[in-house]
Motif scaffolding. Structure first.
Motif, PDB file in Angstrom:
ATOM      1  N   THR A  73       0.860  -1.184   0.000  1.00 45.35           N
ATOM      2  CA  THR A  73       0.000   0.000   0.000  1.00 45.35           C
ATOM      3  C   THR A  73       0.894   1.231   0.000  1.00 45.35           C
ATOM      4  O   THR A  73       1.859   1.305   0.776  1.00 45.35           O
ATOM      5  N   ILE A  74       0.575   2.179  -0.867  1.00 48.22           N
ATOM      6  CA  ILE A  74       1.311   3.440  -0.956  1.00 48.22           C
ATOM      7  C   ILE A  74       0.423   4.556  -0.406  1.00 48.22           C
ATOM      8  O   ILE A  74      -0.711   4.734  -0.864  1.00 48.22           O
ATOM      9  N   HIS A  75       0.928   5.288   0.572  1.00 50.13           N
ATOM     10  CA  HIS A  75       0.225   6.456   1.110  1.00 50.13           C
ATOM     11  C   HIS A  75       0.901   7.706   0.558  1.00 50.13           C
ATOM     12  O   HIS A  75       2.139   7.820   0.589  1.00 50.13           O
ATOM     13  N   LEU A  76       0.101   8.639   0.052  1.00 50.38           N
ATOM     14  CA  LEU A  76       0.632   9.846  -0.587  1.00 50.38           C
ATOM     15  C   LEU A  76      -0.002  11.095   0.010  1.00 50.38           C
ATOM     16  O   LEU A  76      -1.201  11.113   0.316  1.00 50.38           O
ATOM     17  N   ARG A  77       0.824  12.118   0.147  1.00 49.87           N
ATOM     18  CA  ARG A  77       0.330  13.418   0.607  1.00 49.87           C
ATOM     19  C   ARG A  77       1.030  14.505  -0.217  1.00 49.87           C
ATOM     20  O   ARG A  77       2.254  14.687  -0.116  1.00 49.87           O
ATOM     21  N   PRO A  78       0.287  15.224  -1.047  1.00 53.28           N
ATOM     22  CA  PRO A  78       0.904  16.294  -1.846  1.00 53.28           C
ATOM     23  C   PRO A  78       1.503  17.376  -0.955  1.00 53.28           C
ATOM     24  O   PRO A  78       1.016  17.652   0.145  1.00 53.28           O
ATOM     25  N   ARG A  79       2.573  17.987  -1.452  1.00 57.01           N
ATOM     26  CA  ARG A  79       3.246  19.090  -0.777  1.00 57.01           C
ATOM     27  C   ARG A  79       3.280  20.287  -1.726  1.00 57.01           C
ATOM     28  O   ARG A  79       3.473  20.132  -2.935  1.00 57.01           O
ATOM     29  N   ILE A 131       5.757  10.323   0.627  1.00 49.87           N
ATOM     30  CA  ILE A 131       5.440   8.948   0.234  1.00 49.87           C
ATOM     31  C   ILE A 131       5.736   8.023   1.398  1.00 49.87           C
ATOM     32  O   ILE A 131       6.846   8.030   1.945  1.00 49.87           O
ATOM     33  N   LEU A 132       4.755   7.227   1.799  1.00 47.17           N
ATOM     34  CA  LEU A 132       4.923   6.220   2.848  1.00 47.17           C
ATOM     35  C   LEU A 132       4.526   4.872   2.263  1.00 47.17           C
ATOM     36  O   LEU A 132       3.464   4.751   1.635  1.00 47.17           O
ATOM     37  N   ILE A 133       5.372   3.868   2.466  1.00 44.72           N
ATOM     38  CA  ILE A 133       5.155   2.547   1.879  1.00 44.72           C
ATOM     39  C   ILE A 133       4.856   1.528   2.967  1.00 44.72           C
ATOM     40  O   ILE A 133       5.671   1.326   3.876  1.00 44.72           O
ATOM     41  N   ASP A 134       3.697   0.885   2.879  1.00 49.41           N
ATOM     42  CA  ASP A 134       3.412  -0.306   3.692  1.00 49.41           C
ATOM     43  C   ASP A 134       3.865  -1.515   2.877  1.00 49.41           C
ATOM     44  O   ASP A 134       3.237  -1.883   1.882  1.00 49.41           O
ATOM     45  N   LYS A 135       4.985  -2.114   3.274  1.00 52.44           N
ATOM     46  CA  LYS A 135       5.623  -3.153   2.473  1.00 52.44           C
ATOM     47  C   LYS A 135       5.166  -4.539   2.885  1.00 52.44           C
ATOM     48  O   LYS A 135       5.268  -4.916   4.055  1.00 52.44           O
ATOM     49  N   ARG A 136       4.646  -5.297   1.922  1.00 49.77           N
ATOM     50  CA  ARG A 136       4.301  -6.707   2.123  1.00 49.77           C
ATOM     51  C   ARG A 136       4.985  -7.607   1.093  1.00 49.77           C
ATOM     52  O   ARG A 136       5.313  -8.740   1.385  1.00 49.77           O
ATOM     53  N   ILE A 137       5.142  -7.091  -0.115  1.00 46.47           N
ATOM     54  CA  ILE A 137       5.719  -7.887  -1.196  1.00 46.47           C
ATOM     55  C   ILE A 137       7.219  -8.069  -0.939  1.00 46.47           C
ATOM     56  O   ILE A 137       7.941  -7.081  -0.797  1.00 46.47           O
ATOM     57  N   PRO A 138       7.708  -9.298  -0.872  1.00 47.34           N
ATOM     58  CA  PRO A 138       9.136  -9.515  -0.611  1.00 47.34           C
ATOM     59  C   PRO A 138      10.012  -8.931  -1.719  1.00 47.34           C
ATOM     60  O   PRO A 138       9.726  -9.100  -2.907  1.00 47.34           O
ATOM     61  N   THR A 139      11.065  -8.265  -1.331  1.00 44.43           N
ATOM     62  CA  THR A 139      11.994  -7.700  -2.297  1.00 44.43           C
ATOM     63  C   THR A 139      12.813  -8.810  -2.944  1.00 44.43           C
ATOM     64  O   THR A 139      13.325  -9.691  -2.264  1.00 44.43           O
ATOM     65  N   GLY A 140      12.907  -8.790  -4.270  1.00 46.65           N
ATOM     66  CA  GLY A 140      13.709  -9.777  -4.978  1.00 46.65           C
ATOM     67  C   GLY A 140      13.057 -11.128  -5.137  1.00 46.65           C
ATOM     68  O   GLY A 140      13.701 -12.078  -5.583  1.00 46.65           O
ATOM     69  N   GLY A 141      11.767 -11.239  -4.813  1.00 46.74           N
ATOM     70  CA  GLY A 141      11.098 -12.526  -4.906  1.00 46.74           C
ATOM     71  C   GLY A 141      10.496 -12.824  -6.259  1.00 46.74           C
ATOM     72  O   GLY A 141       9.993 -13.920  -6.493  1.00 46.74           O
ATOM     73  N   GLY A 142      10.510 -11.843  -7.176  1.00 49.20           N
ATOM     74  CA  GLY A 142       9.893 -12.038  -8.481  1.00 49.20           C
ATOM     75  C   GLY A 142       8.430 -11.663  -8.513  1.00 49.20           C
ATOM     76  O   GLY A 142       7.728 -11.974  -9.486  1.00 49.20           O
ATOM     77  N   PHE A 143       7.952 -10.973  -7.471  1.00 46.08           N
ATOM     78  CA  PHE A 143       6.538 -10.589  -7.386  1.00 46.08           C
ATOM     79  C   PHE A 143       6.266  -9.162  -7.874  1.00 46.08           C
ATOM     80  O   PHE A 143       5.133  -8.692  -7.816  1.00 46.08           O
ATOM     81  N   GLY A 144       7.307  -8.454  -8.311  1.00 44.79           N
ATOM     82  CA  GLY A 144       7.110  -7.141  -8.918  1.00 44.79           C
ATOM     83  C   GLY A 144       6.876  -6.002  -7.960  1.00 44.79           C
ATOM     84  O   GLY A 144       6.344  -4.957  -8.370  1.00 44.79           O
TER      85      GLY A 144
END
Length: 299
Positions: free
Chosen positions: A56-62, A103-116
């Motif tokens: 999930t990507i959280h965005l707040r314009p500046r 930009i705030l990132i809620d990370k679930r997708i493993p890095t380097g796993g091939g899941f994009g």
């Protein structure tokens, strides 16, 4: 730092003005290499399946024009070098936008796993900030920007499960139908460039057709035998998962999956994995969750 939880809950960013945007994972249902271009890039064929699970990507314009990542997602990339920050700055430059963004990132997708995960995060930033900044770029323009960031980014910009050719950017939407996937993070991450240089990689597979692939006549991933030889844990996982159904590798990472026709069957298979396995059940979708949010009017 420990890897992110595959089922981590969304965070609640402090302050007002934030919006929430999905960045879905993908699977390569198969992947073959049919040759090379004159510039050395490999020619691919694959079928991309988008999932209903991801970051999930959280965005707040500046108003001050500054673009910054405000949290540490844990994958060892400094904020200014992060693909999401590069995506936002590229959009700012190309669309002549004066605003910036947090930009705030809620990370679930493993890095380097091939899941994009990295490509999907960048695509979500492009698509969502295009709307939030009222930049006015159409989908083709955003996909072209995405391709400058990475070969998989246009897939997530366009937001449709697809047959892909070229270096992965020539996309034809596919209706893949209902499916549920047992997705496993083996913890193995090998640099993509290293795998493409592997001397035992098959680079001259015969070209397939969409019809042939969809009917299951083109199974396999060109990188699977390479990774199985180099990373015994991947071989172990594929052997274990093959007892539950047809197991496959996704992309150029160590991530594996098994396809099921019903969620209950996928959940039952998940329950048979050893305690502590990094695994989750995800549904396949023809239309990206990001584009469903856009169609509904925004985050």
């Amino acid at each position: 730092m420990s890897p992110p939880r595959l089922d981590a809950p969304d965070s609640a960013p402090a302050g007002t003005g934030w919006s929430r945007w999905p960045a879905p994972a993908k699977l390569n249902l198969f992947l073959r290499i049919t040759g090379r271009r004159a510039d050395g890039y490999h020619l691919l064929q694959t079928a991309f399946q988008l999932l209903d699970w991801g970051d999930t990507i959280h965005l707040r314009p500046r108003a001050d024009g500054r673009v910054q990542r405000v949290n540490d997602p844990g994958y060892g990339v400094a904020g200014p070098d992060d693909l999401v920050v590069r995506a936002a700055n590229l959009l700012r430059s190309e669309a002549n936008v004066s605003e910036g963004a947090d930009i705030l990132i809620d990370k679930r997708i493993p890095t380097g796993g091939g899941f994009g995960g990295g490509s999907s995060d960048a695509a979500t930033v492009l698509v969502a900030l295009n709307r939030l900044w009222r930049a006015g770029l159409d989908e083709d323009a955003l996909a072209a920007l995405g391709l400058r960031l990475g070969a998989d980014v246009p897939l997530f910009v366009r937001g449709r499960s697809a047959w892909a050719e070229g270096v992965g950017e020539a996309l034809t939407p596919m209706a893949l139908g209902p499916a549920f996937y047992l997705v496993v993070d083996t913890g193995v991450s090998v640099p993509t460039a290293e795998l493409f240089r592997a001397p035992d990689l098959t680079r001259d597979a015969p070209a397939a057709t969409m019809c042939g692939s969809f009917s299951g006549l083109v199974p396999g991933n060109a990188f699977e035998p390479v990774l199985r030889r180099r990373a015994p844990v991947v071989d172990d996982w594929l052997r274990r998962l093959s007892q539950l159904g047809p197991a496959a590798l996704t992309g150029t990472g160590g991530g594996c999956f098994v396809r099921f026709g019903a969620r209950a069957d996928a959940e039952a298979a998940l329950a048979q994995l050893p305690a502590g396995s990094r695994a989750i059940v995800a549904g396949g979708v023809d239309v990206s969750p990001l584009h469903r949010v856009l169609a509904a009017g925004g985050a």
